[in-house]
Design a protein around this motif. Structure first.
Motif, mmCIF file in Angstrom:
data_model
loop_
_atom_site.group_PDB
_atom_site.id
_atom_site.type_symbol
_atom_site.label_atom_id
_atom_site.label_comp_id
_atom_site.label_asym_id
_atom_site.label_seq_id
_atom_site.Cartn_x
_atom_site.Cartn_y
_atom_site.Cartn_z
ATOM 1 N N ASP A 84 11.852 15.484 -5.707
ATOM 2 C CA ASP A 84 11.202 15.738 -4.425
ATOM 3 C C ASP A 84 10.193 14.644 -4.072
ATOM 4 O OD1 ASP A 84 9.455 16.397 -6.459
ATOM 5 O OD2 ASP A 84 8.585 18.121 -5.414
ATOM 6 N N PHE A 85 10.282 13.517 -4.777
ATOM 7 C CA PHE A 85 9.343 12.421 -4.559
ATOM 8 C C PHE A 85 9.491 11.836 -3.153
ATOM 9 C CE2 PHE A 85 9.039 7.688 -4.781
ATOM 10 C CZ PHE A 85 7.659 7.606 -4.792
ATOM 11 N N VAL A 86 8.371 11.801 -2.413
ATOM 12 C CA VAL A 86 8.331 11.214 -1.069
ATOM 13 C C VAL A 86 6.978 10.544 -0.881
ATOM 14 C CG1 VAL A 86 8.393 11.621 1.422
ATOM 15 C CG2 VAL A 86 9.905 12.918 -0.068
ATOM 16 N N GLY A 87 6.983 9.387 -0.255
ATOM 17 C CA GLY A 87 5.729 8.713 0.027
ATOM 18 C C GLY A 87 5.885 7.753 1.181
ATOM 19 N N ARG A 88 4.811 7.072 1.506
ATOM 20 C CA ARG A 88 4.824 6.080 2.583
ATOM 21 C C ARG A 88 4.403 4.737 2.006
ATOM 22 N NH1 ARG A 88 7.125 9.713 4.294
ATOM 23 N NH2 ARG A 88 6.988 10.766 6.294
ATOM 24 N N ILE A 92 -6.341 0.152 8.288
ATOM 25 C CA ILE A 92 -5.916 0.843 7.075
ATOM 26 C C ILE A 92 -6.519 0.183 5.850
ATOM 27 C CG2 ILE A 92 -3.917 1.407 5.629
ATOM 28 C CD1 ILE A 92 -2.255 1.591 8.200
ATOM 29 N N ALA A 93 -6.454 -1.158 5.798
ATOM 30 C CA ALA A 93 -6.973 -1.890 4.646
ATOM 31 C C ALA A 93 -8.465 -1.670 4.463
ATOM 32 C CB ALA A 93 -6.667 -3.379 4.798
ATOM 33 N N LEU A 106 0.871 -1.169 0.000
ATOM 34 C CA LEU A 106 0.000 0.000 0.000
ATOM 35 C C LEU A 106 0.910 1.222 0.000
ATOM 36 C CD1 LEU A 106 -2.382 -1.157 2.893
ATOM 37 C CD2 LEU A 106 -2.695 -1.540 0.437
ATOM 38 N N PHE A 107 0.789 2.066 -1.010
ATOM 39 C CA PHE A 107 1.675 3.220 -1.127
ATOM 40 C C PHE A 107 0.879 4.499 -1.263
ATOM 41 C CE2 PHE A 107 3.710 6.252 -4.073
ATOM 42 C CZ PHE A 107 4.703 6.697 -3.214
ATOM 43 N N VAL A 148 -1.693 3.853 -4.165
ATOM 44 C CA VAL A 148 -1.422 2.708 -5.035
ATOM 45 C C VAL A 148 -1.552 1.431 -4.211
ATOM 46 C CG1 VAL A 148 0.237 1.574 -6.559
ATOM 47 C CG2 VAL A 148 0.175 4.073 -6.416
ATOM 48 N N VAL A 149 -2.296 0.479 -4.740
ATOM 49 C CA VAL A 149 -2.430 -0.835 -4.106
ATOM 50 C C VAL A 149 -1.829 -1.868 -5.049
ATOM 51 C CG1 VAL A 149 -3.998 -2.571 -3.176
ATOM 52 C CG2 VAL A 149 -4.561 -0.136 -2.940
ATOM 53 N N ALA A 150 -0.801 -2.565 -4.600
ATOM 54 C CA ALA A 150 -0.150 -3.595 -5.420
ATOM 55 C C ALA A 150 -0.308 -4.945 -4.741
ATOM 56 C CB ALA A 150 1.327 -3.274 -5.620
ATOM 57 N N PHE A 151 -0.879 -5.909 -5.455
ATOM 58 C CA PHE A 151 -1.064 -7.243 -4.902
ATOM 59 C C PHE A 151 0.225 -8.053 -5.017
ATOM 60 C CE2 PHE A 151 -5.447 -6.029 -5.449
ATOM 61 C CZ PHE A 151 -6.104 -6.682 -4.419
#
Length: 235
Positions: free
Chosen positions: A73-77, A147-148, A32-33, A57-60
């Motif tokens: 400047d790309f940052v995420g969790r 979260i899910a 999960l991003f 973004v959800v990746a299985f």
């Protein structure tokens, strides 16, 4: 108990060594991003997406991800979760719902939705550091499920008819795609997927073409190509 998640901050420093530009990577875990700053272009299972701040973004598990470019400047969790976690989620018409999410892995969140996901993320991060707690893993898993399910609710809000019963043709296609995305790295023949639904390869291919505009063989071939790219990357 097997750990069901991992979390990290995705940034330029992290993404360069982990996801080499123009090199596909097959995920063993799902993820999960949430993009918080900047933007990134990624290819997920042969389809390209432009991800900006506020996008989820959800990746299985077993998805093939390829980072094409990203801003400085790309940052995420990112929260990585293994297949055991996905199988533990209870949602209506799960195969239909999971397929919809897999075919639409990127969605834009409102500020309120993004803030809520980040609050839960920070709760997970802080609680997971309390390693001496006797029920640490159980608490972590409960927060991760929160979260899910919040993400599941967002998807249902965007696409309310997910819970509608599919037609027989749609059901055949959904089962085929769901099985293909989970097994293409092991089974590469149309006969295997047709036998799962007790039908001939010719009939399955006809139904899949009617629903998607592409034959079942084309779907299998595309997944095989993704797997070949991954193998070439590993060599």
């Amino acid at each position: 108990m097997e750990n069901k998640f991992r979390y990290t901050t995705l940034s330029e420093e992290y993404i360069l060594p982990q996801f080499a530009t123009n090199m596909p990577l097959r995920l063993n875990d799902g993820g999960l991003f949430l993009c918080q700053c900047g933007d990134v272009d990624v290819v997920i299972d042969l389809k390209q997406y432009h991800i900006r701040a506020g996008d989820l973004v959800v990746a299985f598990p077993f998805s093939v991800v390829q980072v094409m470019r990203h801003s400085v400047d790309f940052v995420g969790r990112l929260i990585g979760v293994n297949p055991i976690f996905f199988s533990s989620l209870i949602v209506p018409n799960r195969s239909s719902y999971f397929l919809y999410v897999k075919m639409n892995p990127c969605i834009s969140l409102t500020k309120g939705e993004s803030d809520k996901i980040m609050q839960l993320y920070e709760m997970l991060r802080k609680e997971s550091q309390k390693t001496s707690h006797p029920h640490r893993e159980q608490i972590d898993e409960c927060i991760l499920k929160m979260i899910a399910y919040e993400i599941a609710a967002i998807y249902l809000d965007r696409k309310p008819h997910i819970e509608e019963l599919p037609s027989r043709r749609d059901a055949i296609f959904q089962k085929f795609i769901f099985s293909l995305y989970n097994n293409y790295h092991k089974y590469r023949t149309l006969e295997y997927y047709a036998s799962e639904q007790q039908m001939t390869p010719r009939y399955m291919s006809s139904v899949v073409r009617q629903v998607s505009g592409r034959s079942a063989g084309q779907w299998v071939s595309d997944c095989v190509i993704m797997n070949i790219k991954r193998v070439l990357q590993d060599d």
